[in-house]
Motif scaffolding. Structure first.
Motif, PDB file in Angstrom:
ATOM      1  N   ARG A 229      12.164  -2.072  15.623  1.00 17.70           N
ATOM      2  CA  ARG A 229      11.718  -2.414  16.970  1.00 17.70           C
ATOM      3  C   ARG A 229      11.063  -1.252  17.695  1.00 17.70           C
ATOM      4  N   THR A 230      11.279  -0.053  17.213  1.00 14.33           N
ATOM      5  CA  THR A 230      10.602   1.120  17.767  1.00 14.33           C
ATOM      6  C   THR A 230      10.723   2.249  16.763  1.00 14.33           C
ATOM      7  N   ARG A 231       9.922   3.263  16.953  1.00 15.32           N
ATOM      8  CA  ARG A 231      10.051   4.486  16.166  1.00 15.32           C
ATOM      9  C   ARG A 231      10.937   5.452  16.944  1.00 15.32           C
ATOM     10  N   ILE A 232      11.768   6.199  16.246  1.00 18.29           N
ATOM     11  CA  ILE A 232      12.569   7.241  16.894  1.00 18.29           C
ATOM     12  C   ILE A 232      12.161   8.567  16.269  1.00 18.29           C
ATOM     13  N   ARG A 233      11.507   9.377  17.064  1.00 19.46           N
ATOM     14  CA  ARG A 233      10.837  10.565  16.552  1.00 19.46           C
ATOM     15  C   ARG A 233      11.781  11.515  15.826  1.00 19.46           C
TER      16      ARG A 233
END
Length: 423
Positions: A229-233
């Protein structure tokens, strides 16, 4: 990084610019002038041409850069693009503005989008309780205005760079993560609080790893989610480094590559160093008198180009050094001893990296070397059974003689009926 504004409409209690060791902002002009932005653009173009750079990444920063009028927001980026077009036409520019989100409006977003400037927002979670430290100068919460700005930004995904969130041990990690997803960020930056050995982070105790515990709770939810659902750097950087890929200067051994231009035109090192001590980021250089090549020769900047050689002995001998890189540079500081220490988050980073490595290995399901067959166990080609002999075409039996059509007697054909209609 262009510090287009040195003042902010919020007074976050943990801000490294205003609430930590360095108070240099007090002597800075409130805003970067057009002349300073033009001079910065010339220096950037000069450097890009000299080194044949393929790309320059610009970040408009502050303070709060959206204190500028909508018509003025994109002026520094346009100045850089114009200078590059004349001097280094093959250099591409990416541009982002980092904001607290409270001043995001349709007009500002339109102005930024028309100049190809994406927007990153700083927020400590998706609920009011997560943002108790993000208040204005009268102590009123800034969350409501920031949430409105983020909802507006989420409707313009092409302009949305992501959300930065500082880890707060007082908040539930999974709740924080899930609540931020409500704003549909394309990427999340989970940041360890700027702290060091002389000013340790909250909850820091020998033998404990509270920040790893917090981050791993988020990692497990993110890693095992049915859909990304999102990228986590932070997690993606660790994975990249484990796979031997280059990444940013926060982790790993990549050299420092960020120059900061203050509103008065002074050239500084990364502004996160302001968390260590007064003047930690200063170089004594300015746009009118120094180039970026001279910045590279500054002792403080040069020390961050040395990779492993710049680290503490314990870090140089650590098996995780290629991934950790000694940790984020400001986190290594100890008063009287400088930055040649392991990160104050060393124990947390070790637990986090090892956990991610285990998850990556399980996902890849790659057999260990001990499980692979030895060379001696692999049969030689000469020992393999031969394929059965294939007969030559001449040895194949001939097909029986097929009569010619002229020799076939006439026979009546059956009547052809139309197919039944499909039901």
């Amino acid at each position: 990084m262009l510090k287009t504004r040195s003042r902010c409409n919020l007074a976050c209690t943990y801000c490294y610019v205003y609430a930590m060791a360095d108070q240099g902002w007090r002597g800075q002009p409130a805003a970067m002038t057009a002349a300073t932005a033009t001079r910065a653009a010339q220096r950037i173009a000069e450097h890009a041409a000299a080194h044949a750079l393929t790309r320059v990444d610009l970040v408009l920063h502050g303070g709060e850069p959206l204190l500028a009028a909508p018509a003025d927001l994109a002026a520094p980026v346009r100045a850089v693009r114009a200078a590059l077009a004349a001097t280094a036409p093959h250099t591409r520019v990416t541009a982002t503005v980092q904001t607290n989100g409270t001043l995001l409006t349709r007009g500002r977003l339109t102005a930024l989008a028309s100049a190809g400037i994406r927007v990153g927002v700083s927020l400590d979670g998706g609920l009011p309780a997560h943002n108790a430290r993000r208040v204005d100068h009268t102590g009123r919460p800034g969350f409501g205005a920031a949430a409105r700005g983020l909802r507006l930004l989420a409707r313009h995904p092409d302009s949305y760079a992501g959300v930065l969130c500082v880890v707060d041990l007082d908040q539930d990690p999974v709740e924080t993560y899930e609540s931020l997803l409500a704003f549909a960020p394309p990427a999340l930056g989970l940041l360890l609080p700027l702290a060091n050995w002389s000013a340790p982070p909250p909850g820091h105790h020998p033998g404990r790893t509270p920040y790893a515990d917090w981050l791993l709770a988020v990692f497990e939810r993110w890693w095992h989610d049915g859909a990304r659902r999102t990228r986590i750097r932070l997690f993606e950087e660790i994975i990249a480094l484990l796979l031997g890929l280059p990444t940013t200067e926060t982790l790993g051994l990549a050299p420092a590559a960020t120059a900061v231009i203050e509103t008065d035109g002074s050239i500084e090192q990364a502004d996160s160093l302001k968390s260590a001590y007064e003047g930690a980021a200063a170089t004594g250089m300015a746009l009118d008198t120094h180039s970026f090549d001279q910045l590279l020769d500054h002792p403080g900047f040069a020390a961050r180009q040395l990779g492993r050689d710049a680290l503490a002995p314990a870090c140089r001998g650590c098996e995780l050094v290629q991934v950790c890189g000694g940790g984020h540079y400001p986190h290594r500081y100890r008063a009287g001893e400088g930055f040649r220490q392991p990160s104050v988050y060393c124990a947390d980073l070790q637990v986090l990296i090892r956990h991610v490595a285990t998850a990556l290995r399980r996902a890849a399901d790659v057999p260990r070397a001990a499980d692979l067959p030895r060379a001696a166990d692999v049969p030689r080609a000469a020992d393999l059974p031969r394929a059965p002999d294939v007969p030559r075409a001449a040895d194949l039996p001939r097909a029986p003689d097929v009569p010619r059509a002229a020799d076939v007697g006439h026979r009546p054909t059956a009547a052809v009926r139309p197919p039944a209609a499909a039901s």
